[in-house]
Design an enzyme around this catalytic site. Structure first.
Site, PDB file in Angstrom:
ATOM      1  N   LYS A  32      44.015  -0.498  50.460  1.00 36.26           N
ATOM      2  CA  LYS A  32      44.546   0.669  51.194  1.00 36.26           C
ATOM      3  C   LYS A  32      43.578   1.836  51.038  1.00 36.26           C
ATOM      4  O   LYS A  32      43.235   2.212  49.916  1.00 36.26           O
ATOM      5  CB  LYS A  32      45.924   1.086  50.677  1.00 36.26           C
ATOM      6  CG  LYS A  32      46.463   2.322  51.416  1.00 36.26           C
ATOM      7  CD  LYS A  32      47.924   2.587  51.085  1.00 36.26           C
ATOM      8  CE  LYS A  32      48.121   3.522  49.928  1.00 36.26           C
ATOM      9  NZ  LYS A  32      47.859   4.943  50.236  1.00 36.26           N
ATOM     10  N   ASP A  59      45.721   4.310  55.747  1.00 33.93           N
ATOM     11  CA  ASP A  59      46.968   5.069  55.565  1.00 33.93           C
ATOM     12  C   ASP A  59      46.738   6.534  55.927  1.00 33.93           C
ATOM     13  O   ASP A  59      46.571   7.385  55.059  1.00 33.93           O
ATOM     14  CB  ASP A  59      47.377   4.906  54.085  1.00 33.93           C
ATOM     15  CG  ASP A  59      48.632   5.658  53.708  1.00 33.93           C
ATOM     16  OD1 ASP A  59      49.397   6.057  54.599  1.00 33.93           O
ATOM     17  OD2 ASP A  59      48.844   5.842  52.483  1.00 33.93           O
ATOM     18  N   LYS A  61      48.770   8.170  58.401  1.00 32.89           N
ATOM     19  CA  LYS A  61      50.078   8.744  58.787  1.00 32.89           C
ATOM     20  C   LYS A  61      49.972   9.708  59.978  1.00 32.89           C
ATOM     21  O   LYS A  61      50.264  10.903  59.862  1.00 32.89           O
ATOM     22  CB  LYS A  61      50.713   9.481  57.603  1.00 32.89           C
ATOM     23  CG  LYS A  61      50.945   8.614  56.373  1.00 32.89           C
ATOM     24  CD  LYS A  61      51.700   9.375  55.297  1.00 32.89           C
ATOM     25  CE  LYS A  61      51.956   8.563  54.051  1.00 32.89           C
ATOM     26  NZ  LYS A  61      50.777   8.308  53.212  1.00 32.89           N
ATOM     27  N   ASP A  64      51.389  13.476  66.038  1.00 37.50           N
ATOM     28  CA  ASP A  64      50.889  14.494  66.975  1.00 37.50           C
ATOM     29  C   ASP A  64      51.495  14.183  68.347  1.00 37.50           C
ATOM     30  O   ASP A  64      52.350  13.289  68.450  1.00 37.50           O
ATOM     31  CB  ASP A  64      49.341  14.458  67.003  1.00 37.50           C
ATOM     32  CG  ASP A  64      48.729  15.803  67.357  1.00 37.50           C
ATOM     33  OD1 ASP A  64      49.264  16.477  68.270  1.00 37.50           O
ATOM     34  OD2 ASP A  64      47.729  16.202  66.740  1.00 37.50           O
ATOM     35  N   THR A 119      58.942   9.638  50.536  1.00 38.20           N
ATOM     36  CA  THR A 119      59.771   9.546  49.320  1.00 38.20           C
ATOM     37  C   THR A 119      59.764  10.873  48.543  1.00 38.20           C
ATOM     38  O   THR A 119      60.581  11.071  47.656  1.00 38.20           O
ATOM     39  CB  THR A 119      59.321   8.388  48.408  1.00 38.20           C
ATOM     40  OG1 THR A 119      57.905   8.401  48.339  1.00 38.20           O
ATOM     41  CG2 THR A 119      59.789   7.055  48.941  1.00 38.20           C
ATOM     42  N   ARG A 211      47.762   2.851  40.653  1.00 42.25           N
ATOM     43  CA  ARG A 211      47.354   3.024  39.269  1.00 42.25           C
ATOM     44  C   ARG A 211      47.629   1.859  38.319  1.00 42.25           C
ATOM     45  O   ARG A 211      46.814   1.645  37.402  1.00 42.25           O
ATOM     46  CB  ARG A 211      47.952   4.332  38.726  1.00 42.25           C
ATOM     47  CG  ARG A 211      47.250   5.549  39.326  1.00 42.25           C
ATOM     48  CD  ARG A 211      48.076   6.798  39.249  1.00 42.25           C
ATOM     49  NE  ARG A 211      49.270   6.704  40.091  1.00 42.25           N
ATOM     50  CZ  ARG A 211      50.195   7.646  40.184  1.00 42.25           C
ATOM     51  NH1 ARG A 211      50.060   8.750  39.480  1.00 42.25           N
ATOM     52  NH2 ARG A 211      51.245   7.485  40.984  1.00 42.25           N
TER      53      ARG A 211
HETATM   54  O1  C5P Z   1      49.323   4.697  41.885  1.00 42.15           O
HETATM   55  P1  C5P Z   1      50.563   4.279  42.640  1.00 42.15           P
HETATM   56  O2  C5P Z   1      50.905   2.795  42.465  1.00 42.15           O
HETATM   57  O3  C5P Z   1      51.751   5.184  42.401  1.00 42.15           O
HETATM   58  O4  C5P Z   1      50.123   4.440  44.173  1.00 42.15           O
HETATM   59  C1  C5P Z   1      51.014   4.241  45.230  1.00 42.15           C
HETATM   60  C2  C5P Z   1      50.295   4.470  46.530  1.00 42.15           C
HETATM   61  O5  C5P Z   1      51.253   4.412  47.584  1.00 42.15           O
HETATM   62  C3  C5P Z   1      49.618   5.843  46.650  1.00 42.15           C
HETATM   63  O6  C5P Z   1      48.472   5.682  47.487  1.00 42.15           O
HETATM   64  C4  C5P Z   1      50.667   6.696  47.336  1.00 42.15           C
HETATM   65  O7  C5P Z   1      50.106   7.744  48.074  1.00 42.15           O
HETATM   66  C5  C5P Z   1      51.311   5.664  48.257  1.00 42.15           C
HETATM   67  N1  C5P Z   1      52.674   5.979  48.680  1.00 42.15           N
HETATM   68  C6  C5P Z   1      53.714   6.178  47.791  1.00 42.15           C
HETATM   69  N2  C5P Z   1      54.982   6.479  48.258  1.00 42.15           N
HETATM   70  C7  C5P Z   1      55.193   6.557  49.572  1.00 42.15           C
HETATM   71  C8  C5P Z   1      54.170   6.357  50.476  1.00 42.15           C
HETATM   72  C9  C5P Z   1      52.898   6.067  49.996  1.00 42.15           C
HETATM   73  O8  C5P Z   1      53.521   6.078  46.594  1.00 42.15           O
HETATM   74  N3  C5P Z   1      56.411   6.792  50.005  1.00 42.15           N
END
Ligand code: C5P
Length: 232
Positions: A32, A59, A61, A64, A119, A211
Site C-alpha cells: 500500500k 491509497d 482517497k 472531488d 475510523t 507497523r
Molecule cells: O501501522 P498500522 O498497521 O496501524 O497501519 C494501518 C494503515 O492503514 C495505515 O496506512 C493507515 O493510514 C491505514 N488506515 C487505517 N484506518 C483506516 C484507513 C486506513 O489505519 N480507517
C-alpha cells in the site's frame, strides 16, 4: 479475488521503502502506497515498485467533483495500480465517474474501493461537523450500499464491520481492513483491533498491516506470520 495481506509502506522516501522491500528478497508482498510517500516521490514510486513485481494499492482517497475524479482516475489506471480508493461521501455520481475514468480501453480496471466514514470520525464529530444524526454504523452500511450500487468492488472498513458489510452488500463485496495487530503486539494509536486470524474468521478479504510488519525486528518473519494466520 481476495485473501491477501497488504503491507502499508508508510515511509517518507523512496530510499526507506526500497531498504524495507529489499529485505523480502524473492517475496513480493502486496504494497500500500499512501499519500505521504506518493506526495514525496510522485508517480515514479508507483512505477518503480510495480517494476519490482509488487501489486499496489494506491491509497489516495479521492473526493472531488465527478469530472475531476474521472480524469484523475484515468491517470491512476495508466499507472497500472491494482487497487485504488475514494470517499463514498463524494456521491454515487462521483463514484460512477471514477469507474468510467478507471476503465481501460480493453475493459479492465484496478479494483476500486470506498472509504465510508474514516475510523477517526466518531458519532460526535459526525453530528457536530457533518450534521449527520443517524447512528454511525448505519451511516457506514448506507455508504457501503451506495458504493455497491455505483459499481464499486468493496470498502475499506474496520475488521469489526466486515461481517455486517458482507451481510448488507453480499459476500463478493470486498472488505479491506486495517487495524490488525498480533495477539501479543503493541496496538499503538489504533483503537479497535483484531488479529489476522480473527480478521480471517470474520471474513475480511484483505488485511492492511503497517507497523506490526514495518517496525518489527524481523519484518519478513512478521509478514509470513500474517500470511499464515490470515491466508493459509
Ligand atoms: O501501522 P498500522 O498497521 O496501524 O497501519 C494501518 C494503515 O492503514 C495505515 O496506512 C493507515 O493510514 C491505514 N488506515 C487505517 N484506518 C483506516 C484507513 C486506513 O489505519 N480507517
Amino acid at each position: 479475488m481476495g485473501k491477501d495481506v497488504i503491507v502499508a509502506c508508510d515511509f517518507a522516501s523512496a530510499d526507506a521503502v526500497f531498504d524495507f522491500l529489499d529485505k523480502f528478497e524473492g517475496r513480493k508482498p502486496f504494497v500500500k502506497i499512501g499519500m505521504e510517500l506518493f506526495y514525496a516521490e510522485g508517480p515514479s514510486i508507483v512505477r518503480e515498485i510495480k517494476k519490482r513485481g509488487h501489486k499496489i494499492f494506491l491509497d489516495l482517497k479521492l473526493h472531488d467533483i465527478p469530472n475531476t475524479v474521472k480524469k484523475s482516475m484515468a491517470v491512476l489506471s495508466r499507472l497500472d495500480v491494482d487497487m485504488c480508493n475514494l470517499h463514498a461521501g463524494g456521491t454515487v455520481r462521483m463514484m460512477e465517474a471514477a469507474i468510467e475514468g478507471l476503465t481501460r480501453p480493453d475493459g479492465t480496471r484496478p479494483i476500486l474501493i470506498a472509504v465510508t466514514q474514516l475510523t477517526s470520525t466518531d458519532q460526535q464529530s459526525m453530528e457536530e461537523d457533518m450534521l449527520i444524526h443517524e447512528p454511525i454504523d448505519k451511516v457506514v452500511m448506507h455508504y457501503a450500499s451506495r458504493a455497491k450500487s455505483a459499481g464499486l468492488d468493496g470498502v475499506v472498513c474496520s475488521p469489526l464491520e466486515a461481517g455486517k458489510v458482507h451481510e448488507v452488500c453480499g459476500c463478493d463485496f470486498l472488505t479491506v481492513t486495517p487495524g490488525v495487530r498480533f495477539a501479543d503486539g503493541d496496538i499503538g494509536d489504533q483503537k479497535r483491533v483484531m488479529t489476522p486470524s480473527e480478521a480471517r474468521k470474520i471474513g475480511s478479504d484483505y488485511i492492511v498491516v503497517g507497523r506490526p510488519i514495518t517496525a518489527a525486528s524481523d519484518p519478513v518473519a512478521a509478514y509470513e506470520k500474517c500470511v499464515s494466520e490470515f491466508c493459509d
